[in-house]
Write a protein that holds these residues in place. Structure first.
Motif, mmCIF file in Angstrom:
data_model
loop_
_atom_site.group_PDB
_atom_site.id
_atom_site.type_symbol
_atom_site.label_atom_id
_atom_site.label_comp_id
_atom_site.label_asym_id
_atom_site.label_seq_id
_atom_site.Cartn_x
_atom_site.Cartn_y
_atom_site.Cartn_z
ATOM 1 N N ASP A 29 -27.414 -45.816 14.772
ATOM 2 C CA ASP A 29 -26.443 -45.633 15.268
ATOM 3 C C ASP A 29 -25.632 -44.584 15.010
ATOM 4 O OD1 ASP A 29 -23.940 -46.238 13.332
ATOM 5 O OD2 ASP A 29 -25.498 -47.817 12.719
ATOM 6 N N VAL A 30 -25.307 -43.953 16.115
ATOM 7 C CA VAL A 30 -24.547 -42.691 15.621
ATOM 8 C C VAL A 30 -23.692 -41.609 13.797
ATOM 9 C CG1 VAL A 30 -22.172 -42.838 15.866
ATOM 10 C CG2 VAL A 30 -22.665 -40.762 16.270
ATOM 11 N N ASN A 31 -22.774 -43.178 13.077
ATOM 12 C CA ASN A 31 -22.596 -43.334 12.182
ATOM 13 C C ASN A 31 -23.556 -43.281 11.212
ATOM 14 O OD1 ASN A 31 -19.608 -42.651 13.275
ATOM 15 N ND2 ASN A 31 -19.670 -45.358 13.265
ATOM 16 N N GLY A 32 -24.401 -44.268 11.570
ATOM 17 C CA GLY A 32 -25.170 -44.403 10.436
ATOM 18 C C GLY A 32 -26.610 -43.665 10.461
ATOM 19 N N LEU A 33 -26.783 -43.202 11.318
ATOM 20 C CA LEU A 33 -27.441 -41.648 11.195
ATOM 21 C C LEU A 33 -26.850 -40.667 10.314
ATOM 22 C CD1 LEU A 33 -29.515 -41.731 14.780
ATOM 23 C CD2 LEU A 33 -30.104 -42.008 12.648
ATOM 24 N N SER A 34 -25.308 -40.111 10.600
ATOM 25 C CA SER A 34 -24.734 -39.683 9.798
ATOM 26 C C SER A 34 -24.522 -39.275 8.593
ATOM 27 C CB SER A 34 -22.760 -39.219 10.940
ATOM 28 O OG SER A 34 -22.080 -38.556 9.976
ATOM 29 N N GLN A 35 -24.692 -41.044 8.134
ATOM 30 C CA GLN A 35 -24.273 -41.429 7.066
ATOM 31 C C GLN A 35 -25.640 -40.770 6.047
ATOM 32 O OE1 GLN A 35 -23.239 -45.459 6.688
ATOM 33 N NE2 GLN A 35 -21.064 -44.320 7.630
ATOM 34 N N ARG A 36 -26.539 -41.284 7.228
ATOM 35 C CA ARG A 36 -28.130 -41.028 6.560
ATOM 36 C C ARG A 36 -28.256 -39.974 6.479
ATOM 37 N NH1 ARG A 36 -33.967 -43.577 8.737
ATOM 38 N NH2 ARG A 36 -35.049 -41.824 7.538
ATOM 39 N N LEU A 37 -28.085 -39.642 7.119
ATOM 40 C CA LEU A 37 -28.335 -37.582 7.155
ATOM 41 C C LEU A 37 -27.225 -36.964 5.736
ATOM 42 C CD1 LEU A 37 -29.719 -35.207 8.354
ATOM 43 C CD2 LEU A 37 -27.329 -34.599 9.376
ATOM 44 N N GLN A 38 -26.094 -37.382 5.553
ATOM 45 C CA GLN A 38 -25.146 -36.514 4.818
ATOM 46 C C GLN A 38 -26.016 -37.173 3.368
ATOM 47 O OE1 GLN A 38 -21.762 -37.819 5.129
ATOM 48 N NE2 GLN A 38 -20.836 -36.226 3.343
ATOM 49 N N ARG A 39 -27.098 -38.578 2.828
ATOM 50 C CA ARG A 39 -27.214 -38.546 1.859
ATOM 51 C C ARG A 39 -28.622 -38.019 1.034
ATOM 52 N NH1 ARG A 39 -26.304 -43.795 4.000
ATOM 53 N NH2 ARG A 39 -28.555 -43.773 4.387
ATOM 54 N N GLU A 40 -29.257 -37.445 2.353
ATOM 55 C CA GLU A 40 -30.857 -36.738 2.576
ATOM 56 C C GLU A 40 -29.976 -35.603 2.493
ATOM 57 O OE1 GLU A 40 -33.066 -39.650 5.334
ATOM 58 O OE2 GLU A 40 -32.277 -37.665 6.256
ATOM 59 N N GLY A 41 -28.514 -34.540 2.232
ATOM 60 C CA GLY A 41 -28.487 -32.952 2.490
ATOM 61 C C GLY A 41 -29.460 -32.345 2.292
ATOM 62 N N THR A 42 -29.932 -31.543 2.175
ATOM 63 C CA THR A 42 -31.282 -30.705 2.405
ATOM 64 C C THR A 42 -31.904 -30.939 2.545
ATOM 65 O OG1 THR A 42 -30.464 -29.809 0.546
ATOM 66 C CG2 THR A 42 -29.338 -28.150 2.310
ATOM 67 N N ALA A 43 -32.526 -31.979 1.617
ATOM 68 C CA ALA A 43 -33.849 -32.722 1.518
ATOM 69 C C ALA A 43 -34.325 -33.119 2.781
ATOM 70 C CB ALA A 43 -34.104 -33.446 0.433
ATOM 71 N N SER A 44 -33.379 -33.714 3.635
ATOM 72 C CA SER A 44 -33.644 -35.019 4.698
ATOM 73 C C SER A 44 -34.544 -34.073 5.330
ATOM 74 C CB SER A 44 -32.372 -34.362 5.604
ATOM 75 O OG SER A 44 -32.324 -35.595 6.601
ATOM 76 N N PRO A 45 -35.820 -34.939 6.411
ATOM 77 C CA PRO A 45 -36.445 -34.211 6.869
ATOM 78 C C PRO A 45 -36.193 -34.206 8.762
ATOM 79 C CG PRO A 45 -36.385 -36.673 7.048
ATOM 80 C CD PRO A 45 -35.434 -36.305 5.420
ATOM 81 N N ALA A 46 -34.981 -34.810 8.457
ATOM 82 C CA ALA A 46 -34.182 -34.493 10.135
ATOM 83 C C ALA A 46 -34.653 -32.905 10.666
ATOM 84 C CB ALA A 46 -33.169 -34.590 10.145
ATOM 85 N N ASP A 47 -35.224 -32.580 11.757
ATOM 86 C CA ASP A 47 -34.474 -31.572 11.998
ATOM 87 C C ASP A 47 -33.394 -31.476 13.478
ATOM 88 O OD1 ASP A 47 -36.545 -29.867 10.690
ATOM 89 O OD2 ASP A 47 -37.687 -31.202 12.363
ATOM 90 N N LEU A 48 -33.499 -32.377 13.938
ATOM 91 C CA LEU A 48 -32.296 -32.608 14.694
ATOM 92 C C LEU A 48 -31.518 -33.714 14.548
ATOM 93 C CD1 LEU A 48 -34.220 -30.926 18.034
ATOM 94 C CD2 LEU A 48 -32.546 -29.883 16.673
ATOM 95 N N PHE A 49 -30.190 -33.537 15.167
ATOM 96 C CA PHE A 49 -28.784 -34.376 15.205
ATOM 97 C C PHE A 49 -28.749 -35.199 17.502
ATOM 98 C CE2 PHE A 49 -25.159 -37.231 15.070
ATOM 99 C CZ PHE A 49 -25.314 -37.899 14.055
ATOM 100 N N ILE A 50 -29.021 -35.862 17.848
ATOM 101 C CA ILE A 50 -28.996 -36.053 18.778
ATOM 102 C C ILE A 50 -27.855 -37.256 19.345
ATOM 103 C CG2 ILE A 50 -29.536 -36.249 21.425
ATOM 104 C CD1 ILE A 50 -32.340 -35.037 20.675
ATOM 105 N N THR A 51 -27.070 -37.153 19.561
ATOM 106 C CA THR A 51 -25.636 -38.352 19.418
ATOM 107 C C THR A 51 -24.898 -37.815 21.306
ATOM 108 O OG1 THR A 51 -24.153 -39.638 19.155
ATOM 109 C CG2 THR A 51 -23.515 -37.056 18.652
ATOM 110 N N VAL A 52 -24.008 -38.693 21.323
ATOM 111 C CA VAL A 52 -23.157 -38.103 22.881
ATOM 112 C C VAL A 52 -21.880 -38.293 22.712
ATOM 113 C CG1 VAL A 52 -24.228 -40.367 24.798
ATOM 114 C CG2 VAL A 52 -22.095 -40.828 22.820
#
Length: 344
Positions: free
Chosen positions: A62-85
């Motif tokens: 869900d958008v909130n969970g993924l957003s929080q995960r991205l925030q926790r990981e910071g610049t060390a996140s493996p994510a390149d892109l965040f897709i949502t509605v």
């Protein structure tokens, strides 16, 4: 000679191992955090991988969970892109300093400026219009022409809607605040609440189904729900669509309200070049047509692409030109306003 051959063999073996290691470390991939959960999206991702050799790794949530995960990981996140509605969701991720500008000529060429972030941290990949559905047996389409008309006393006991805190309604209310100001919009929300046929409940399909069985007369819905019912292989779904019509409001004024599915480039993207290629592919004619006609029935953002079956081409309609960044800026005000109005 044997010593030389042995040395050469060791060198070649070492070189081979180095090349294998380099290949693994630099494997062509792009990592996506996605709050969209459509099988058709995966088909598009698979086609991208087939065409480019770049593997798409997807983490759904869900958008909130993924957003929080991205925030926790910071610049060390493996994510390149965040897709949502919803544009407001994309604006929130940007506001948390989790994104960076998308440097893409394709984005600049294909996506109108009001449908992307002013700093290009996110861009629209598809559109959905929030419209007024009506029961064909009860309402003539010329009886209601604007969102503002839902406040008219003639619709007392006839309006259907989902809860006010859902992003689809929050976005619409935010657009009304931008157009009419907070005071008039609050008066509108109070009147609409007073006109409701039942307590706000269910999703958009539930509103359409209720119209079809005679409960209420008009409802708020996103266009793609109607299109999916109309094109469904289930007779009961098509039966609902046959009893319902759509009105694209405010064609004599600012135009119909639209919101988006969109993608943001993460601040620490480890595969930035691949991520840009992926964004460009999502805006390609192939992917845009797939979204519109083989998947979600959303409107393509690229001009000249086939439209969803059962819906008019968005290019034939007047669309609210409001920069969608405003939806994020006004989101909190919209939620509070609806609460004060009693729309729960």
């Amino acid at each position: 000679m044997r010593v030389v051959k042995r040395i050469n063999a060791l060198v070649l073996t070492g070189l081979a191992l180095w090349l294998i290691g380099t290949s693994i470390a630099g494997a062509a991939e792009v990592n996506v955090y996605s709050a969209r959960h459509y099988p058709s999206d995966q088909a598009i991702y698979d086609q991208f991988s087939k065409d480019t050799g770049i593997k798409v790794n997807v983490v759904e949530g869900d958008v909130n969970g993924l957003s929080q995960r991205l925030q926790r990981e910071g610049t060390a996140s493996p994510a390149d892109l965040f897709i949502t509605v919803d544009a407001a969701n994309l604006q929130r991720v940007k506001a948390k300093d989790l994104t960076q500008p998308i440097e893409s000529a394709t984005v600049n060429e294909v996506v109108p400026a009001n449908l992307r972030d002013a700093d290009n941290h996110w861009t629209t990949i598809s559109l959905r219009a929030r419209v007024i559905a009506y029961a064909i047996a009860k309402v003539k389409p010329d009886e209601i022409k604007a969102y503002e008309d839902l406040a008219d006393a003639k619709w007392k006991g006839k309006v259907l809607a989902r809860t006010s805190n859902h992003p689809y309604n929050v976005g619409l209310i935010a657009s009304l605040i931008a157009a009419n100001g907070p005071e008039k919009t609050e008066d509108w929300a109070k009147a609409v609440t007073g006109n409701m046929a039942r307590k706000p409940q269910g999703g958009d399909v539930d509103q359409l189904a209720a119209l079809a069985v005679g409960e209420g007369a008009v409802a708020l819905t996103n266009t793609y729900y109607y299109a999916r019912l109309k094109g469904s292989d289930k007779a009961e779904d098509r039966a609902i669509a046959d009893k319902v019509g759509l009105i694209f409001p405010n064609q004599d004024g600012r135009g119909v309200h639209v919101n988006v599915s969109g993608v943001a480039l993460t601040k620490g993207s480890p595969n930035k070049a691949n991520a840009i290629k992926f964004i460009d592919y999502l805006l390609s004619p192939t992917a845009q047509e797939a979204m519109a006609t083989k998947g979600t029935s959303e409107f393509p953002v690229r001009a000249g692409v086939p439209q969803p079956a059962g819906l008019p081409a968005l290019s034939t309609l007047k669309v609210d030109p409001l920069p969608l960044t405003k939806l994020g800026e006004l989101q909190a005000d919209a939620v509070k306003l609806a609460d004060r109005a009693g729309w729960r």
